[in-house]
Motif scaffolding. Sequence first.
Motif, short mmCIF file in Angstrom:
data_model
loop_
_atom_site.label_atom_id
_atom_site.label_comp_id
_atom_site.label_asym_id
_atom_site.label_seq_id
_atom_site.Cartn_x
_atom_site.Cartn_y
_atom_site.Cartn_z
N ARG A 66 -90.25 -55.07 27.46
CA ARG A 66 -91.01 -56.27 27.10
C ARG A 66 -90.47 -57.54 27.76
O ARG A 66 -91.24 -58.41 28.16
CB ARG A 66 -91.02 -56.44 25.58
CG ARG A 66 -91.92 -55.47 24.85
CD ARG A 66 -92.06 -55.85 23.38
NE ARG A 66 -93.04 -54.99 22.72
CZ ARG A 66 -92.73 -53.83 22.14
NH1 ARG A 66 -91.48 -53.40 22.15
NH2 ARG A 66 -93.67 -53.11 21.54
N THR A 67 -89.17 -57.64 27.85
CA THR A 67 -88.60 -58.87 28.40
C THR A 67 -88.98 -59.07 29.87
O THR A 67 -89.01 -60.20 30.35
CB THR A 67 -87.07 -58.85 28.28
OG1 THR A 67 -86.56 -57.66 28.93
CG2 THR A 67 -86.65 -58.87 26.82
N GLY A 68 -89.27 -57.99 30.56
CA GLY A 68 -89.59 -58.12 31.98
C GLY A 68 -91.07 -58.09 32.29
O GLY A 68 -91.46 -58.26 33.45
N ARG A 69 -91.90 -57.90 31.27
CA ARG A 69 -93.33 -57.73 31.52
C ARG A 69 -94.01 -58.92 32.17
O ARG A 69 -94.78 -58.75 33.11
CB ARG A 69 -94.05 -57.36 30.22
CG ARG A 69 -93.81 -55.94 29.78
CD ARG A 69 -94.60 -55.64 28.52
NE ARG A 69 -94.12 -54.42 27.89
CZ ARG A 69 -94.54 -53.98 26.71
NH1 ARG A 69 -95.45 -54.67 26.04
NH2 ARG A 69 -94.05 -52.87 26.20
N PRO A 70 -93.79 -60.15 31.68
CA PRO A 70 -94.49 -61.27 32.31
C PRO A 70 -94.24 -61.36 33.81
O PRO A 70 -95.16 -61.60 34.60
CB PRO A 70 -93.92 -62.49 31.57
CG PRO A 70 -93.50 -61.96 30.23
CD PRO A 70 -92.99 -60.58 30.52
N GLY A 71 -93.00 -61.16 34.21
CA GLY A 71 -92.67 -61.20 35.63
C GLY A 71 -93.31 -60.07 36.41
O GLY A 71 -93.78 -60.26 37.54
N GLN A 72 -93.34 -58.87 35.81
CA GLN A 72 -93.94 -57.72 36.49
C GLN A 72 -95.45 -57.86 36.61
O GLN A 72 -96.04 -57.50 37.63
CB GLN A 72 -93.57 -56.44 35.75
CG GLN A 72 -92.09 -56.09 35.87
CD GLN A 72 -91.71 -54.90 35.00
OE1 GLN A 72 -92.20 -54.75 33.88
NE2 GLN A 72 -90.84 -54.05 35.53
N VAL A 73 -96.08 -58.41 35.59
CA VAL A 73 -97.52 -58.66 35.64
C VAL A 73 -97.84 -59.68 36.73
O VAL A 73 -98.75 -59.49 37.55
CB VAL A 73 -98.05 -59.13 34.28
CG1 VAL A 73 -99.46 -59.69 34.40
CG2 VAL A 73 -98.01 -57.99 33.27
N ALA A 74 -97.08 -60.76 36.75
CA ALA A 74 -97.29 -61.79 37.77
C ALA A 74 -97.03 -61.24 39.17
O ALA A 74 -97.75 -61.56 40.13
CB ALA A 74 -96.38 -62.99 37.49
#
Length: 324
Positions: free
Chosen positions: A119-127
């Motif tokens: 979860r902590t890395g999701r925003p960056g991976q989505v972007a």
Amino acid sequence: MTPSVSRPPAVASGPAIRTDGLAKRFGRTVALDGLTMTVERGEVFGFLGPNGAGKTTAVKLLLGLSRPSRGRAEVLGAPLGDRAVRARIGYLPELFRYQPWLRAREVLELHAELAGLQRTGRPGQVADALGLVGLADRAEWLVGTYSKGMQQRLGLAVALLGSPELVFLDEPTSALDPVGRLGVRSIIRAASDRGTTVFLNSHLLTEVERVCDRVAIVDRGRVIAAGRLDELLGAPVLRIRVTDLPPKAIAALGAFGRVQLDGDRLTIDPIDPARVPDLVAAIVSAGGRVHEVDAGRGSLEDRFVGLVTGGAPAEPTPPPGPAA
């Protein structure tokens, strides 16, 4: 709710895919018969064949969606269907549809949840995935407002989410116009440059010819030819349209390669591309008039049609692995 997990550590050694005699039967129907091939890590590998050749069946087996009737295979160093390996694989099916009321960002967030990305890395991976396919500035657009080309790029973003080691793409450009196909080719090459192995299943041979490092042609469930494009298509062939060439000059041109003359069409192969200017100069010096010069080679489409129709018998091909 699916617990958040990080991706397993990458395994850099060994091929991305290796199959040995892989076969699948559905009752009396043989869908795949002794498929043997190797896909190296980091390459863009084209998987070609006519309808009914077993391409879709092979992809389903490699993804662990179906079990083989016999034979062996490994994907990312593990047996078929390994659950840990599935987390390191991306997949874009030929036919897919996302909920039109979702925003593009939400589609990727949903798939990140389903894939169990941390979860902590999701925003960056989505972007990162949206940026890779050129949709970063349209992340908040509703999927229902996307054009066909944009939806195809969104599908690629889903397949590339989380930087998978291996991605299966099933006909990723079949419904796109030339501009859309160009964009998809750029995305595929960018993914490969980042270290992702791309397994491309397609019937658009010109697209395969432009983007793939190696290809395998399969027919009736077996690989009938495989290798780099220059291996499959052979050395460049020089074709020249020439008039007023004295007959005695033709024999002298044999110093450049094997010469054939059909009307006003002169074919010489093989020939060193560096010697083409010298050849043209020799023709002009002998009194010939050069109207057209084509230093090309046969197309993948010609080779493909010849192999699957029997028009050009295939030479024995060893199990496809890294080119020597």
